[in-house]
Design a protein around this motif. Sequence first.
Motif, PDB file in Angstrom:
ATOM      1  N   GLY A   4      20.223  -2.429   4.043  1.00  0.00           N
ATOM      2  CA  GLY A   4      19.446  -1.223   4.277  1.00  0.00           C
ATOM      3  C   GLY A   4      18.522  -0.972   3.101  1.00  0.00           C
ATOM      4  N   ILE A   5      17.562  -0.135   3.340  1.00  0.00           N
ATOM      5  CA  ILE A   5      16.613   0.206   2.283  1.00  0.00           C
ATOM      6  C   ILE A   5      16.340   1.703   2.342  1.00  0.00           C
ATOM      7  CG2 ILE A   5      14.604  -0.273   3.699  1.00  0.00           C
ATOM      8  CD1 ILE A   5      13.288  -1.353   1.105  1.00  0.00           C
ATOM      9  N   ARG A   6      16.098   2.270   1.187  1.00  0.00           N
ATOM     10  CA  ARG A   6      15.786   3.697   1.087  1.00  0.00           C
ATOM     11  C   ARG A   6      14.533   3.858   0.242  1.00  0.00           C
ATOM     12  NH1 ARG A   6      19.410   8.747  -0.054  1.00  0.00           N
ATOM     13  NH2 ARG A   6      17.779  10.172  -0.700  1.00  0.00           N
ATOM     14  N   PHE A   7      13.576   4.583   0.760  1.00  0.00           N
ATOM     15  CA  PHE A   7      12.351   4.859   0.020  1.00  0.00           C
ATOM     16  C   PHE A   7      12.459   6.230  -0.618  1.00  0.00           C
ATOM     17  CE2 PHE A   7      10.941   1.712   3.094  1.00  0.00           C
ATOM     18  CZ  PHE A   7      10.204   0.869   2.284  1.00  0.00           C
ATOM     19  N   GLU A   8      12.518   6.246  -1.949  1.00  0.00           N
ATOM     20  CA  GLU A   8      12.549   7.517  -2.671  1.00  0.00           C
ATOM     21  C   GLU A   8      11.143   7.929  -3.073  1.00  0.00           C
ATOM     22  OE1 GLU A   8      15.573   8.474  -5.214  1.00  0.00           O
ATOM     23  OE2 GLU A   8      17.054   7.162  -4.301  1.00  0.00           O
ATOM     24  N   TYR A   9      10.273   6.946  -3.194  1.00  0.00           N
ATOM     25  CA  TYR A   9       8.881   7.193  -3.552  1.00  0.00           C
ATOM     26  C   TYR A   9       7.998   6.440  -2.572  1.00  0.00           C
ATOM     27  CZ  TYR A   9      11.103   8.540  -7.909  1.00  0.00           C
ATOM     28  OH  TYR A   9      11.910   9.126  -8.831  1.00  0.00           O
ATOM     29  N   ARG A  10       6.787   6.904  -2.448  1.00  0.00           N
ATOM     30  CA  ARG A  10       5.833   6.234  -1.564  1.00  0.00           C
ATOM     31  C   ARG A  10       5.442   4.890  -2.177  1.00  0.00           C
ATOM     32  NH1 ARG A  10       0.309   9.020   0.556  1.00  0.00           N
ATOM     33  NH2 ARG A  10      -0.552   7.181   1.537  1.00  0.00           N
ATOM     34  N   PRO A  11       5.626   3.804  -1.431  1.00  0.00           N
ATOM     35  CA  PRO A  11       5.249   2.495  -1.979  1.00  0.00           C
ATOM     36  C   PRO A  11       3.737   2.407  -2.166  1.00  0.00           C
ATOM     37  CG  PRO A  11       6.159   2.282   0.251  1.00  0.00           C
ATOM     38  CD  PRO A  11       6.182   3.713  -0.098  1.00  0.00           C
ATOM     39  N   GLU A  12       3.338   1.688  -3.179  1.00  0.00           N
ATOM     40  CA  GLU A  12       1.913   1.528  -3.467  1.00  0.00           C
ATOM     41  C   GLU A  12       1.382   0.310  -2.726  1.00  0.00           C
ATOM     42  OE1 GLU A  12      -1.078   1.240  -7.289  1.00  0.00           O
ATOM     43  OE2 GLU A  12       1.044   1.605  -7.596  1.00  0.00           O
ATOM     44  N   VAL A  13       0.342   0.512  -1.948  1.00  0.00           N
ATOM     45  CA  VAL A  13      -0.299  -0.576  -1.214  1.00  0.00           C
ATOM     46  C   VAL A  13      -1.722  -0.689  -1.745  1.00  0.00           C
ATOM     47  CG1 VAL A  13      -0.974  -1.459   1.032  1.00  0.00           C
ATOM     48  CG2 VAL A  13       1.125  -0.118   0.822  1.00  0.00           C
ATOM     49  N   LYS A  14      -1.916  -1.664  -2.654  1.00  0.00           N
ATOM     50  CA  LYS A  14      -3.228  -1.836  -3.288  1.00  0.00           C
ATOM     51  C   LYS A  14      -4.094  -2.854  -2.577  1.00  0.00           C
ATOM     52  CE  LYS A  14      -1.157  -2.610  -7.158  1.00  0.00           C
ATOM     53  NZ  LYS A  14      -0.858  -3.035  -8.512  1.00  0.00           N
ATOM     54  N   ASP A  15      -3.444  -3.760  -1.839  1.00  0.00           N
ATOM     55  CA  ASP A  15      -4.209  -4.807  -1.163  1.00  0.00           C
ATOM     56  C   ASP A  15      -3.410  -5.338   0.023  1.00  0.00           C
ATOM     57  OD1 ASP A  15      -2.271  -6.489  -2.302  1.00  0.00           O
ATOM     58  OD2 ASP A  15      -3.579  -7.063  -3.944  1.00  0.00           O
ATOM     59  N   ARG A  16      -3.999  -6.287   0.703  1.00  0.00           N
ATOM     60  CA  ARG A  16      -3.380  -6.859   1.909  1.00  0.00           C
ATOM     61  C   ARG A  16      -2.028  -7.490   1.600  1.00  0.00           C
ATOM     62  NH1 ARG A  16      -3.559 -11.711   5.001  1.00  0.00           N
ATOM     63  NH2 ARG A  16      -3.664 -11.259   7.224  1.00  0.00           N
ATOM     64  N   SER A  17      -1.906  -8.121   0.469  1.00  0.00           N
ATOM     65  CA  SER A  17      -0.653  -8.761   0.078  1.00  0.00           C
ATOM     66  C   SER A  17       0.474  -7.734  -0.056  1.00  0.00           C
ATOM     67  CB  SER A  17      -0.844  -9.522  -1.232  1.00  0.00           C
ATOM     68  OG  SER A  17       0.363 -10.090  -1.655  1.00  0.00           O
ATOM     69  N   ASP A  18       0.183  -6.596  -0.668  1.00  0.00           N
ATOM     70  CA  ASP A  18       1.179  -5.525  -0.784  1.00  0.00           C
ATOM     71  C   ASP A  18       1.610  -5.035   0.594  1.00  0.00           C
ATOM     72  OD1 ASP A  18       1.056  -5.566  -3.567  1.00  0.00           O
ATOM     73  OD2 ASP A  18      -0.300  -3.845  -3.691  1.00  0.00           O
ATOM     74  N   ALA A  19       0.659  -4.899   1.498  1.00  0.00           N
ATOM     75  CA  ALA A  19       0.964  -4.433   2.852  1.00  0.00           C
ATOM     76  C   ALA A  19       1.867  -5.427   3.579  1.00  0.00           C
ATOM     77  CB  ALA A  19      -0.330  -4.218   3.632  1.00  0.00           C
ATOM     78  N   ILE A  20       1.580  -6.692   3.444  1.00  0.00           N
ATOM     79  CA  ILE A  20       2.394  -7.721   4.095  1.00  0.00           C
ATOM     80  C   ILE A  20       3.809  -7.722   3.521  1.00  0.00           C
ATOM     81  CG2 ILE A  20       2.693 -10.220   4.365  1.00  0.00           C
ATOM     82  CD1 ILE A  20      -0.390 -10.352   4.655  1.00  0.00           C
ATOM     83  N   LYS A  21       3.936  -7.590   2.210  1.00  0.00           N
ATOM     84  CA  LYS A  21       5.261  -7.543   1.583  1.00  0.00           C
ATOM     85  C   LYS A  21       6.050  -6.334   2.075  1.00  0.00           C
ATOM     86  CE  LYS A  21       3.849  -9.911  -2.619  1.00  0.00           C
ATOM     87  NZ  LYS A  21       3.502  -9.749  -4.035  1.00  0.00           N
ATOM     88  N   LEU A  22       5.385  -5.187   2.178  1.00  0.00           N
ATOM     89  CA  LEU A  22       6.056  -3.981   2.652  1.00  0.00           C
ATOM     90  C   LEU A  22       6.500  -4.148   4.105  1.00  0.00           C
ATOM     91  CD1 LEU A  22       7.014  -1.103   2.347  1.00  0.00           C
ATOM     92  CD2 LEU A  22       4.669  -0.325   2.776  1.00  0.00           C
ATOM     93  N   LEU A  23       5.647  -4.690   4.928  1.00  0.00           N
ATOM     94  CA  LEU A  23       6.028  -4.931   6.323  1.00  0.00           C
ATOM     95  C   LEU A  23       7.191  -5.898   6.426  1.00  0.00           C
ATOM     96  CD1 LEU A  23       2.540  -5.113   8.062  1.00  0.00           C
ATOM     97  CD2 LEU A  23       4.319  -3.384   8.422  1.00  0.00           C
TER      98      LEU A  23
END
Length: 51
Positions: A4-23
């Motif tokens: 499981g995962i818990r988000f305590e803070y809003r993840p930072e999405v600076k570019d397409r690579s960050d978005a893919i990692k988050l997804l």
Amino acid sequence: MKKGIRFEYRPEVKDRSDAIKLLDVLMRAAFIENLDTALEALKDAIEREII
């Protein structure tokens, strides 16, 4: 075994690579707490035309 995962803070999405990692993290998680936090970060990145 999926974790499981818990988000305590809003993840930072600076570019397409960050978005893919988050997804990837979201897809692999067995359960997600505060999912709206991660989805808001992705929505903001789309609105800013980062992805």
